[in-house]
Design a protein around this motif. Structure first.
Motif, PDB file in Angstrom:
ATOM      1  N   MET A   1       0.827  -1.206   0.000  1.00 34.97           N
ATOM      2  CA  MET A   1       0.000   0.000   0.000  1.00 34.97           C
ATOM      3  C   MET A   1       0.855   1.247   0.000  1.00 34.97           C
ATOM      4  O   MET A   1       2.028   1.248  -0.305  1.00 34.97           O
ATOM      5  CB  MET A   1      -0.867  -0.024   1.262  1.00 34.97           C
ATOM      6  N   SER A   2       0.257   2.269   0.454  1.00 37.90           N
ATOM      7  CA  SER A   2       1.006   3.517   0.476  1.00 37.90           C
ATOM      8  C   SER A   2       1.960   3.570   1.643  1.00 37.90           C
ATOM      9  O   SER A   2       2.721   4.487   1.793  1.00 37.90           O
ATOM     10  CB  SER A   2       0.037   4.693   0.601  1.00 37.90           C
ATOM     11  N   HIS A   3       1.890   2.578   2.473  1.00 39.03           N
ATOM     12  CA  HIS A   3       2.762   2.594   3.627  1.00 39.03           C
ATOM     13  C   HIS A   3       4.123   2.076   3.215  1.00 39.03           C
ATOM     14  O   HIS A   3       4.410   1.870   2.054  1.00 39.03           O
ATOM     15  CB  HIS A   3       2.197   1.720   4.735  1.00 39.03           C
ATOM     16  N   PHE A   4       4.887   1.813   4.202  1.00 36.18           N
ATOM     17  CA  PHE A   4       6.212   1.284   3.902  1.00 36.18           C
ATOM     18  C   PHE A   4       6.168  -0.234   3.766  1.00 36.18           C
ATOM     19  O   PHE A   4       7.184  -0.891   3.727  1.00 36.18           O
ATOM     20  CB  PHE A   4       7.184   1.665   5.013  1.00 36.18           C
ATOM     21  N   GLY A   5       5.016  -0.744   3.706  1.00 38.32           N
ATOM     22  CA  GLY A   5       4.913  -2.186   3.578  1.00 38.32           C
ATOM     23  C   GLY A   5       4.218  -2.788   4.787  1.00 38.32           C
ATOM     24  O   GLY A   5       4.044  -3.989   4.896  1.00 38.32           O
ATOM     25  N   SER A  24       1.479  16.516  -5.222  1.00 37.42           N
ATOM     26  CA  SER A  24       1.009  16.008  -6.507  1.00 37.42           C
ATOM     27  C   SER A  24       0.199  14.731  -6.321  1.00 37.42           C
ATOM     28  O   SER A  24       0.320  14.038  -5.332  1.00 37.42           O
ATOM     29  CB  SER A  24       2.208  15.724  -7.409  1.00 37.42           C
ATOM     30  N   PHE A  25      -0.609  14.435  -7.276  1.00 35.35           N
ATOM     31  CA  PHE A  25      -1.464  13.253  -7.173  1.00 35.35           C
ATOM     32  C   PHE A  25      -0.662  11.980  -7.411  1.00 35.35           C
ATOM     33  O   PHE A  25      -1.084  10.898  -7.078  1.00 35.35           O
ATOM     34  CB  PHE A  25      -2.599  13.327  -8.193  1.00 35.35           C
ATOM     35  N   ARG A  26       0.468  12.162  -7.980  1.00 31.69           N
ATOM     36  CA  ARG A  26       1.284  10.977  -8.250  1.00 31.69           C
ATOM     37  C   ARG A  26       2.451  10.882  -7.290  1.00 31.69           C
ATOM     38  O   ARG A  26       3.293  10.017  -7.419  1.00 31.69           O
ATOM     39  CB  ARG A  26       1.780  11.052  -9.681  1.00 31.69           C
ATOM     40  N   THR A  27       2.496  11.793  -6.363  1.00 32.77           N
ATOM     41  CA  THR A  27       3.577  11.733  -5.384  1.00 32.77           C
ATOM     42  C   THR A  27       3.314  10.609  -4.388  1.00 32.77           C
ATOM     43  O   THR A  27       2.262  10.536  -3.785  1.00 32.77           O
ATOM     44  CB  THR A  27       3.675  13.077  -4.639  1.00 32.77           C
ATOM     45  N   THR A  28       4.290   9.769  -4.219  1.00 31.11           N
ATOM     46  CA  THR A  28       4.119   8.630  -3.324  1.00 31.11           C
ATOM     47  C   THR A  28       4.919   8.843  -2.039  1.00 31.11           C
ATOM     48  O   THR A  28       5.723   9.766  -1.925  1.00 31.11           O
ATOM     49  CB  THR A  28       4.601   7.353  -4.019  1.00 31.11           C
ATOM     50  N   ASP A  44       6.671   6.711  10.020  1.00 32.76           N
ATOM     51  CA  ASP A  44       5.856   6.118   8.961  1.00 32.76           C
ATOM     52  C   ASP A  44       5.244   7.220   8.105  1.00 32.76           C
ATOM     53  O   ASP A  44       5.002   8.333   8.562  1.00 32.76           O
ATOM     54  CB  ASP A  44       4.736   5.261   9.561  1.00 32.76           C
ATOM     55  N   ILE A  45       4.988   6.888   6.891  1.00 28.25           N
ATOM     56  CA  ILE A  45       4.338   7.843   5.989  1.00 28.25           C
ATOM     57  C   ILE A  45       3.126   7.179   5.362  1.00 28.25           C
ATOM     58  O   ILE A  45       3.204   6.095   4.804  1.00 28.25           O
ATOM     59  CB  ILE A  45       5.300   8.306   4.884  1.00 28.25           C
ATOM     60  N   PHE A  46       2.042   7.857   5.477  1.00 25.65           N
ATOM     61  CA  PHE A  46       0.802   7.279   4.949  1.00 25.65           C
ATOM     62  C   PHE A  46       0.124   8.262   3.992  1.00 25.65           C
ATOM     63  O   PHE A  46      -0.078   9.425   4.313  1.00 25.65           O
ATOM     64  CB  PHE A  46      -0.137   6.940   6.101  1.00 25.65           C
ATOM     65  N   ILE A  47      -0.235   7.756   2.866  1.00 27.05           N
ATOM     66  CA  ILE A  47      -0.928   8.593   1.884  1.00 27.05           C
ATOM     67  C   ILE A  47      -2.319   8.019   1.613  1.00 27.05           C
ATOM     68  O   ILE A  47      -2.450   6.978   0.989  1.00 27.05           O
ATOM     69  CB  ILE A  47      -0.137   8.660   0.565  1.00 27.05           C
ATOM     70  N   PRO A  48      -3.326   8.691   2.087  1.00 27.95           N
ATOM     71  CA  PRO A  48      -4.703   8.229   1.848  1.00 27.95           C
ATOM     72  C   PRO A  48      -4.987   8.129   0.355  1.00 27.95           C
ATOM     73  O   PRO A  48      -4.601   8.993  -0.432  1.00 27.95           O
ATOM     74  CB  PRO A  48      -5.572   9.316   2.492  1.00 27.95           C
ATOM     75  N   GLY A  54      -8.300   4.409  -6.218  1.00 23.50           N
ATOM     76  CA  GLY A  54      -7.045   4.074  -5.568  1.00 23.50           C
ATOM     77  C   GLY A  54      -5.986   5.140  -5.791  1.00 23.50           C
ATOM     78  O   GLY A  54      -4.830   4.961  -5.426  1.00 23.50           O
ATOM     79  N   GLU A  55      -6.394   6.223  -6.357  1.00 25.09           N
ATOM     80  CA  GLU A  55      -5.440   7.301  -6.597  1.00 25.09           C
ATOM     81  C   GLU A  55      -5.204   8.095  -5.321  1.00 25.09           C
ATOM     82  O   GLU A  55      -6.048   8.142  -4.427  1.00 25.09           O
ATOM     83  CB  GLU A  55      -5.995   8.237  -7.676  1.00 25.09           C
ATOM     84  N   SER A  56      -4.062   8.705  -5.269  1.00 21.80           N
ATOM     85  CA  SER A  56      -3.755   9.511  -4.090  1.00 21.80           C
ATOM     86  C   SER A  56      -4.703  10.697  -4.011  1.00 21.80           C
ATOM     87  O   SER A  56      -5.150  11.228  -5.015  1.00 21.80           O
ATOM     88  CB  SER A  56      -2.310   9.996  -4.174  1.00 21.80           C
TER      89      SER A  56
END
Length: 261
Positions: A1-5, A24-28, A44-48, A54-56
DNA sequence: GTTGAGCGTT
């Protein structure tokens, strides 16, 4: 996912959550990690992301281990241009659950007492205004979850905006007809009850065949397929009304094995 | 391929 795993929130104890907006919408998270990690220890970094696509959503949450580092990151990364967009870094306020956030810091939840209701900031958005109006018009359930509301609002976010803009914007080329007032009422009526429109609007020059279908050649009416599908999908083994394919329409291609998936 | 105010997941 958007997490680190990892699945779900890691150790959010004594951590400082930072909210990164305007990204940005594509920034992960992988792109933000090196940036934020340079100024401190990123837990941790989380991107809803969106539930459907499923897009940011355009923002991310960065959790730091220390406040000084988080503060530094806010000062340093706030306004940093990433992927061509100037992201806004600030301390997170709202927690996902019983997380008690104080100045962006997440501490352990208290059992009881001192659990003062954290009145959420009366942040009012223009969208909420419309949303409220819409609800009153529909007389829908007023008590609904906020999270669900967010999704709903996001789903029709773009459309609402356009709709609102068009409503306010007067068409210079199109002069308002004398029956503009009547048209307005009719328009609302159309939205609420598009059924009575046919009978209520006799002076409507429209083909008797096409009652109200801007694109009759487009996709088939979901109204006739939805219920049909529901019935057929659940329990309706016998569908003699299959003008197209018999019962073996499920696997028309021999290549697709039944146990393929 | 698109959008742009905001506050989060197993």
């Amino acid at each position: 996912m958007s997490h680190f795993g990892r699945s779900g929130p890691p150790d959010i104890t004594d951590t400082y959550s930072l909210l990164v907006l305007n990204i940005s919408f594509r920034t992960t998270a992988d792109d933000l990690f090196p940036l934020f990690d340079k100024y401190g220890k990123v837990v941790d970094i989380f991107i809803p992301r969106d539930r459907r696509t499923g897009e940011s959503r355009g923002f991310a949450f960065v959790r730091y281990k220390y406040a000084d580092e988080a503060q530094k990151a806010v000062e340093k990364l706030d306004g940093r241009v990433v992927d061509g967009r100037e992201m806004t870094v600030q301390f997170a306020k709202y927690g996902p659950n019983a997380e008690r956030i104080h100045k962006g810091r997440v501490i352990e939840p208290v059992p009881r007492s001192r659990n003062r209701s954290r009145s959420r900031s009366p942040r009012r958005r223009h969208r909420d205004d419309y949303r409220d109006r819409d609800y009153r018009r529909r007389s829908r359930s007023r008590s609904r979850s906020r999270s669900r509301d967010r999704y709903d609002r996001d789903r029709y976010r773009g459309r609402d905006k356009e709709d609102r803009r068009r409503s306010r914007t007067r068409s210079p080329s199109r002069s308002p007809s004398p029956d503009y007032q009547k048209g307005r009422k009719g328009r609302y009526d159309d939205e609420r009850r598009s059924r009575s429109l046919s009978q209520d609007s006799p002076p409507r020059r429209h083909s008797p065949s096409s009652r109200r279908s801007p694109s009759p050649q487009k996709s088939p009416s979901p109204r006739g397929e939805s219920p049909d599908r529901r019935s057929g999908d659940g329990q309706s083994p016998a569908r003699s009304t299959s003008p197209r394919r018999p019962a073996d329409s499920r696997s028309p291609s021999p290549r697709n094995s039944d146990a393929d998936e």
